[in-house]
Design an enzyme around this catalytic site. Sequence first.
Site, PDB file in Angstrom:
ATOM      1  N   LYS A  73       0.820  -1.218   0.000  1.00 33.90           N
ATOM      2  CA  LYS A  73       0.000   0.000   0.000  1.00 33.90           C
ATOM      3  C   LYS A  73       0.854   1.267   0.000  1.00 33.90           C
ATOM      4  O   LYS A  73       0.599   2.185  -0.784  1.00 33.90           O
ATOM      5  CB  LYS A  73      -0.930  -0.022   1.212  1.00 33.90           C
ATOM      6  CG  LYS A  73      -1.781   1.235   1.391  1.00 33.90           C
ATOM      7  CD  LYS A  73      -2.966   0.993   2.295  1.00 33.90           C
ATOM      8  CE  LYS A  73      -2.661   0.209   3.529  1.00 33.90           C
ATOM      9  NZ  LYS A  73      -1.693   0.860   4.447  1.00 33.90           N
ATOM     10  N   THR A  75       3.920   1.545  -0.969  1.00 35.00           N
ATOM     11  CA  THR A  75       4.640   1.569  -2.247  1.00 35.00           C
ATOM     12  C   THR A  75       3.758   2.155  -3.344  1.00 35.00           C
ATOM     13  O   THR A  75       4.206   2.999  -4.138  1.00 35.00           O
ATOM     14  CB  THR A  75       5.088   0.144  -2.627  1.00 35.00           C
ATOM     15  OG1 THR A  75       5.924  -0.373  -1.579  1.00 35.00           O
ATOM     16  CG2 THR A  75       5.856   0.129  -3.930  1.00 35.00           C
ATOM     17  N   LYS A 107       6.937  -6.428  10.773  1.00 35.27           N
ATOM     18  CA  LYS A 107       6.216  -5.723   9.709  1.00 35.27           C
ATOM     19  C   LYS A 107       7.154  -4.931   8.804  1.00 35.27           C
ATOM     20  O   LYS A 107       6.953  -4.821   7.607  1.00 35.27           O
ATOM     21  CB  LYS A 107       5.165  -4.786  10.310  1.00 35.27           C
ATOM     22  CG  LYS A 107       4.373  -4.001   9.271  1.00 35.27           C
ATOM     23  CD  LYS A 107       3.327  -3.113   9.949  1.00 35.27           C
ATOM     24  CE  LYS A 107       2.581  -2.275   8.906  1.00 35.27           C
ATOM     25  NZ  LYS A 107       3.432  -1.258   8.282  1.00 35.27           N
ATOM     26  N   ALA A 275      -3.464   1.487  12.875  1.00 33.19           N
ATOM     27  CA  ALA A 275      -4.871   1.423  12.490  1.00 33.19           C
ATOM     28  C   ALA A 275      -5.615   0.281  13.171  1.00 33.19           C
ATOM     29  O   ALA A 275      -6.834   0.285  13.203  1.00 33.19           O
ATOM     30  CB  ALA A 275      -4.998   1.278  10.973  1.00 33.19           C
ATOM     31  N   PHE A 303      -3.563  -0.464   7.120  1.00 34.79           N
ATOM     32  CA  PHE A 303      -4.169  -1.780   6.919  1.00 34.79           C
ATOM     33  C   PHE A 303      -5.279  -1.718   5.871  1.00 34.79           C
ATOM     34  O   PHE A 303      -5.182  -0.971   4.909  1.00 34.79           O
ATOM     35  CB  PHE A 303      -4.651  -2.361   8.252  1.00 34.79           C
ATOM     36  CG  PHE A 303      -3.527  -2.615   9.226  1.00 34.79           C
ATOM     37  CD1 PHE A 303      -2.412  -3.341   8.846  1.00 34.79           C
ATOM     38  CD2 PHE A 303      -3.560  -2.111  10.520  1.00 34.79           C
ATOM     39  CE1 PHE A 303      -1.363  -3.586   9.736  1.00 34.79           C
ATOM     40  CE2 PHE A 303      -2.515  -2.343  11.416  1.00 34.79           C
ATOM     41  CZ  PHE A 303      -1.432  -3.080  11.016  1.00 34.79           C
ATOM     42  N   PHE A 383       3.269  -8.596  -9.029  1.00 36.00           N
ATOM     43  CA  PHE A 383       4.386  -9.383  -8.511  1.00 36.00           C
ATOM     44  C   PHE A 383       4.941 -10.236  -9.644  1.00 36.00           C
ATOM     45  O   PHE A 383       4.232 -10.565 -10.600  1.00 36.00           O
ATOM     46  CB  PHE A 383       3.940 -10.276  -7.339  1.00 36.00           C
ATOM     47  CG  PHE A 383       3.990  -9.606  -5.992  1.00 36.00           C
ATOM     48  CD1 PHE A 383       4.953  -9.947  -5.058  1.00 36.00           C
ATOM     49  CD2 PHE A 383       3.069  -8.622  -5.664  1.00 36.00           C
ATOM     50  CE1 PHE A 383       4.994  -9.330  -3.816  1.00 36.00           C
ATOM     51  CE2 PHE A 383       3.091  -7.998  -4.429  1.00 36.00           C
ATOM     52  CZ  PHE A 383       4.060  -8.356  -3.493  1.00 36.00           C
TER      53      PHE A 383
END
Length: 557
Positions: A73, A75, A107, A275, A303, A383
Amino acid sequence: MTLKTTLSDLEIANKVAMKPIAEIAEAANIPEEALEQYGKYKAKIDHTKIPQNLEGKVVLVTATSPTPAGEGKSTVTVGLSDALRQLDQNVMVALREPSLGPVMGIKGGATGGGYAQVVPMQDINLHFTGDLHAITTANNALSALIDNHIHQGNELGIDPRRILWKRVLDMNDRSLRKVLIGLGGPTQGVPREDGFDITVASEIMAILCLATSLENLKERLSRIVIGYTYEKKPVYVKDLGVEGALTLLLKDAFKPNLVQTIEGTPALIHGGPFANIAHGCNSIMATQTARKLADIVVTEAGFGADLGAEKFMNIKARQGGFAPDAVVVVTTIRALKMHGGVAKNELSSENVAALKNGIPNLEKHIDSIRQFGIEPIIALNRFISDTENELEAIISWAHQNGIRIARTNVWEEGGKGGLELANHVLEVLGQPKSFTHLYETSDPVEKKIEAIVQRIYGGNGVQFTDKAKKQIYQIEQFGWDDLPICMAKTQYSLSDNPNELGRPENFTVTVREVIPKLGAGFLVCLTGEIMTMPGLPKKPAALKMDVAEDGSALGLF
C-alpha cells in the site's frame, strides 16, 4: 514481467542522488521562512507561514485485508504520487511515520519499496526528526506527574486503582504490558499496578495527528481523562494543570516533516498511529499543509479499508473538515490467493480458482468504500509470480462489476509503473462526489458500533461484555457519547478472529471494552485479542541489522 534489480529497498534508496531539501521546498512553493532544516535532506515546516493559496484534492490509498503475502500500500501511494507528477500534476504525498516496534519486529518500515520510496529511507525508519520520542516523553511526563501528585498528598483524590493512563515505549515489548511501580518504601512513591502501551497507541499520538493548531493541541491535551477519583468522578489533565507543559514538549513535533520520493516528489511524513489500535492516519496538519501547497494530495490509511479507511472517513475527515475526492484500493494476486486458501509457500504457482475464492475479500472492501458514496479504483500491484491467466481473471471480474482497475508496477518502474492508475485517478477527480459519513456522532454508542460491524465488516451484529456495557453506561452518564468510534480490531480479518480470512459470514464481533479518549475525540472499542503493546516475533528483523564502518545502516529491509 522481468525484475529490474535484485537490490534490497535499502540498497536502492542508498543509490539515490537526493536533492537538497531546500530545493524540494522551493519547487513546492514553501517559503524559506517556513523551512526548518534537519540536516541536508529533511526539514520541518512551520505551517503558520504557508500561503493559503490552494485547497488540493485528497486521494486516499487503502487496501484489502493484509496478509503475509504483501500488498504494498505505501509503495503504491508513493508510486502514484510520482506517476501524477510525471503527468505534470502539482502533487504531494502525505504518509505516516514508522514506529520502531514494527521496524525492529516483523512488519518492517513504512517508506514504500523498490523504486517507489521516500528518502532518506534509513533516517525515516529510525529516529527521523524525533517526533515519536517527543510523544513518548510527553506521555511519560504525564505519567510521572500523575504519580507525583498522588505521592505529594493526592489533592484531587485520584484512585490509584482507577488510573487509565499508561506509560509508553516505541518498541514491541510484551514484558511491559503489566507492571508494578512505586515499590521500595515511602520515598519511592505509591505502589500501584501500571502498564506500557506502544507509543503509537498513546492518546497523545492520536491527539497530535488530529489537532488543527497549537492551541487546539493544548485544548485537546487538557481534556484527556487520566483516571477517576475515589468517588468515581473523572480526572482530566486540566485538573492537574499540566497541559501547557505537555504542549511545550510537543511544539516542534507538531510541525510536519518534509522529505522527498526517489523521483523528487515532495513528501510530508508526520504522525503514525496504528490502524488496528488507533485511527491509522497521518496528521491532519500534514494533510492540510499539503492541500495548501499542491493541487493533489496522495495519502494512505493503515491496513485494510475496514480499519484505516473507515477511520479516515469517520474520524480524520470529519475532524479535519474535508472529504476524500478519490479512493484507491490496493490488492495483489498473491494476497487474494491467500484469502482463497493458498498457503504462503505455494503462492508462486498459478491458481485461478483460489484467486476467485479470494476475490470476495476485495469485493467487501469495494463495497465498504461505496458505503461512503465514493466509487473506488483498484490498484492491482504486480508481482513477478503473477500469470496472465490470473491477471485476466481479476481484471475481467472488475470490468464485469463496473469497477475501475489498473495494473500497477511501481515497485519495479517507479512512477512510470503507476501511469495507468494515475490516469484513472485524474478521471475520477474530475467527476462530482457525494461523500457521506457512515453514522452521525449523535447516534447512540451501540448503534454507531453496529453500523461499522454490519456495513463495513459484513457481520451480523455486536456482542457487548458486561464490562463494555458498564463503560458505555458511564460514558453516557458523563455526556461523552457524542463522539465517533475507533475500533481496535485485528487487521488480518474482516471479523474479530484473525484466522477468518477471505469474506467471513454470519459472525458477531465482541466488544470487550469501550475506552473514552476525549483528547483525541473518539471512543476506542477493544475487540478480540488486540494488544496495545505488541510483542516481537521469534526471529525479529533486528537480528539482520547492523551498521557499516561509515555509519550507514545494513539489513534495514
